[in-house]
Scaffold this motif. Structure first.
Motif, mmCIF file in Angstrom:
data_model
loop_
_atom_site.group_PDB
_atom_site.id
_atom_site.type_symbol
_atom_site.label_atom_id
_atom_site.label_comp_id
_atom_site.label_asym_id
_atom_site.label_seq_id
_atom_site.Cartn_x
_atom_site.Cartn_y
_atom_site.Cartn_z
ATOM 1 N N ALA A 83 1.081 -0.954 -0.357
ATOM 2 C CA ALA A 83 0.235 -0.318 0.043
ATOM 3 C C ALA A 83 1.001 1.298 -0.360
ATOM 4 O O ALA A 83 0.754 2.267 -0.363
ATOM 5 N N ARG A 84 2.252 1.028 0.019
ATOM 6 C CA ARG A 84 3.179 2.186 0.260
ATOM 7 C C ARG A 84 3.520 2.484 -1.204
ATOM 8 O O ARG A 84 5.502 1.429 -1.811
ATOM 9 N N THR A 85 3.211 3.135 -1.846
ATOM 10 C CA THR A 85 3.759 2.881 -3.158
ATOM 11 C C THR A 85 4.235 4.909 -3.064
ATOM 12 O O THR A 85 4.254 5.472 -4.815
ATOM 13 N N ASP A 86 4.152 5.874 -2.107
ATOM 14 C CA ASP A 86 4.710 6.401 -2.650
ATOM 15 C C ASP A 86 6.143 7.084 -2.211
ATOM 16 O O ASP A 86 6.003 7.433 -0.752
ATOM 17 N N PRO A 87 7.353 7.331 -3.260
ATOM 18 C CA PRO A 87 8.546 7.678 -2.476
ATOM 19 C C PRO A 87 8.856 8.750 -2.329
ATOM 20 O O PRO A 87 7.634 9.730 -2.555
ATOM 21 N N VAL A 88 10.153 9.242 -1.404
ATOM 22 C CA VAL A 88 10.149 10.202 -0.596
ATOM 23 C C VAL A 88 10.234 11.222 -1.416
ATOM 24 O O VAL A 88 10.092 12.285 -2.070
ATOM 25 N N GLU A 89 11.272 10.773 -2.757
ATOM 26 C CA GLU A 89 11.739 11.483 -4.023
ATOM 27 C C GLU A 89 11.621 10.740 -5.305
ATOM 28 O O GLU A 89 12.205 9.522 -4.905
ATOM 29 N N ALA B 272 9.426 2.793 7.560
ATOM 30 C CA ALA B 272 10.799 3.643 8.373
ATOM 31 C C ALA B 272 11.280 4.570 7.099
ATOM 32 O O ALA B 272 12.138 5.151 6.960
ATOM 33 N N GLY B 273 10.534 4.976 5.991
ATOM 34 C CA GLY B 273 10.539 5.928 5.129
ATOM 35 C C GLY B 273 11.264 4.880 4.129
ATOM 36 O O GLY B 273 11.232 5.524 2.846
ATOM 37 N N GLY B 274 12.182 3.336 3.770
ATOM 38 C CA GLY B 274 12.215 3.024 2.425
ATOM 39 C C GLY B 274 10.897 2.983 1.212
ATOM 40 O O GLY B 274 10.107 2.167 1.943
ATOM 41 N N THR B 275 12.249 1.873 0.763
ATOM 42 C CA THR B 275 10.744 2.281 -0.804
ATOM 43 C C THR B 275 11.067 0.706 -1.943
ATOM 44 O O THR B 275 12.846 0.981 -1.841
ATOM 45 N N HIS B 276 10.573 -0.095 -2.112
ATOM 46 C CA HIS B 276 11.373 -1.470 -3.665
ATOM 47 C C HIS B 276 10.839 -0.675 -4.369
ATOM 48 O O HIS B 276 9.747 -0.204 -4.716
ATOM 49 N N TYR B 277 11.434 -1.752 -5.496
ATOM 50 C CA TYR B 277 11.448 -0.646 -6.591
ATOM 51 C C TYR B 277 10.976 -1.887 -7.589
ATOM 52 O O TYR B 277 12.616 -2.647 -7.918
ATOM 53 N N LEU B 278 11.011 -2.246 -8.943
ATOM 54 C CA LEU B 278 10.880 -3.071 -9.720
ATOM 55 C C LEU B 278 12.100 -2.449 -10.746
ATOM 56 O O LEU B 278 11.348 -0.917 -11.360
ATOM 57 N N CYS B 279 12.899 -2.885 -11.481
ATOM 58 C CA CYS B 279 13.687 -1.733 -12.232
ATOM 59 C C CYS B 279 13.375 -2.532 -13.459
ATOM 60 O O CYS B 279 13.769 -4.163 -13.937
ATOM 61 N N GLY B 280 12.847 -1.627 -14.694
ATOM 62 C CA GLY B 280 13.378 -2.374 -16.226
ATOM 63 C C GLY B 280 11.942 -2.761 -16.106
ATOM 64 O O GLY B 280 10.562 -2.092 -15.508
ATOM 65 N N PRO B 281 11.544 -2.785 -17.925
ATOM 66 C CA PRO B 281 10.148 -2.028 -18.321
ATOM 67 C C PRO B 281 9.830 -3.584 -18.045
ATOM 68 O O PRO B 281 10.102 -4.648 -17.700
#
Length: 389
Positions: free
Chosen positions: A229-235, A253-262
């Motif tokens: 549910a947390r998909t809004d990164p700080v920057e 803790a304010g961290g974000t997980h990203y999927l990389c690539g198309p």
């Protein structure tokens, strides 16, 4: 026509047979889209000190291989065999099939898996056994008993035979290298599971499965620090290698997980994690691996700071002694392959070491000196022995 005596000559010792049956069950589970349609299964908690490998081909034929402290009993049933109890007068077991089964193994013939309602006799046309300490397989009658096709993948255990069977059943190509990997006893890592069945561990399939499983969603959002549910990164961030990034989850803790690539159908995307202190690391080669990491090793952040077992995860286990049970239940619910702490840790360190050289260390566009710091401790990346255990 093959008989149980020919089967006995081709069977491996019990330890090898157990490993092979576990591999067949793992392959079937990984290849199938629905576990209820798998032919091969393996139950490690069949009974006190007992394990069971089962085959049900969906056409009325089945077998069970029961492993117990007293030995191993193999029961096979070919519904078209003239030896079937259903085809005999009085629905009796064919003479000689189980007459010589040792007393120590006879209770295994009374398992519910070998009986049908309305018939007193065990559902058996072929029987083999090997008591603990024995050096050969023993058998009963050698009349036409269906052994040839029932135990085909137990007597011909070659990767090519296994591949042919599963390609015929699932009606699609199955990579031989992945078959060899599993049959050799190597862990069924998410990358291998994806190779066997890309759809079942695709990003979309996993996200749907989590949404449909409240316990998994709750664990991931709290203990797993993988809150979908947390998909809004700080920057906003960018990668030196030019790959696009898509936020998929966050943590408290304010961290974000990203999927990389198309986003390409059935193509895994590496997962990057950024924390709130300007640090980042590649943590998994796919969403499946990232979820496995969060479930199996909730203290994975400490691993990048040079902690190793038994210190790694010890505090979490003190607070959550039921974690191994929860871990196994969640992995099964999400159709993720079983994995140990050590396997997951090794994958994490190997992947994290790619962060800088492969251009995954992010920066903030339009900001000078905005490159993140790598989370992986230099001593770990360089292969030095860790200081904390």
């Amino acid at each position: 026509m093959s008989t149980v005596h020919e089967t006995a000559r081709l069977l491996p010792d019990p330890a090898q047979l157990r490993a092979h049956l576990r591999a067949l069950a793992a392959l079937d589970t990984a290849l199938g889209d629905d576990p209820q349609f798998c032919h091969y299964t393996f139950d490690t908690t069949w009974g006190p000190g007992e394990e069971a490998a089962l085959l049900d081909n969906g056409s009325g034929d089945d077998f069970s291989v029961l492993f117990s402290p007293a030995g191993v009993l193999i029961r096979g049933f070919d519904h078209e065999s003239e030896m079937s109890p259903y085809g005999t007068e009085g629905e009796q077991i064919w003479p000689g099939v189980i007459d010589e089964v040792p007393a120590a193994l006879r209770p295994l013939l009374d398992q519910p898996s070998s009986h049908d309602e309305g018939i007193n006799a065990s559902r058996v046309t072929a029987c083999l056994w090997r008591e603990t300490g024995d050096t050969v397989w023993r058998t009963g009658s050698e009349d036409p008993d269906g052994s040839g096709f029932l135990f085909r993948l137990l007597t011909d255990r070659s990767p090519e035979a296994v591949q042919a069977h599963f390609e015929d059943y699932y009606e699609r190509p199955v990579p031989l290298d992945a078959i060899r990997h599993v049959l050799a006893g190597h862990p069924l890592a998410p990358a291998i599971a994806i190779a066997l069945n890309p759809a079942v561990l695709s990003d979309d399939a996993l996200l749907r499965r989590i949404a449909a499983h409240p316990e998994a969603a709750s664990y991931l959002s709290c203990d797993g620090e993988f809150d979908l549910a947390r998909t809004d990164p700080v920057e906003s961030i960018a990668l030196p290698n030019g790959l696009p990034v898509e936020p998929v989850a966050g943590c408290g803790a304010g961290g974000t997980h990203y999927l990389c690539g198309p986003a390409v159908p059935d193509s895994p995307r590496p997962v990057l994690y950024t924390d709130s202190e300007g640090r980042a690391s590649l943590i998994a080669e796919s969403l499946a691996e990232a979820l496995t990491l969060a479930i199996v090793l909730p203290s994975w952040h400490d691993a990048l700071d040079d902690f190793r077992p038994p210190a790694l995860n010890s505090d979490y286990l003190d607070d959550h002694p039921d974690h191994p049970t929860v871990r196994d239940r969640l992995l099964a619910a999400l159709r993720l392959p079983p994995a140990s702490d050590r396997e997951v840790l090794n994958r994490l360190l190997t992947t994290a070491a790619r962060t800088v050289p492969d251009g995954f260390l992010p920066y903030v566009p339009a900001e000078e000196e905005s490159t993140f710091e790598p989370m992986l401790e230099p001593s770990v990346e360089q292969g030095r022995e860790p200081d904390r255990y």
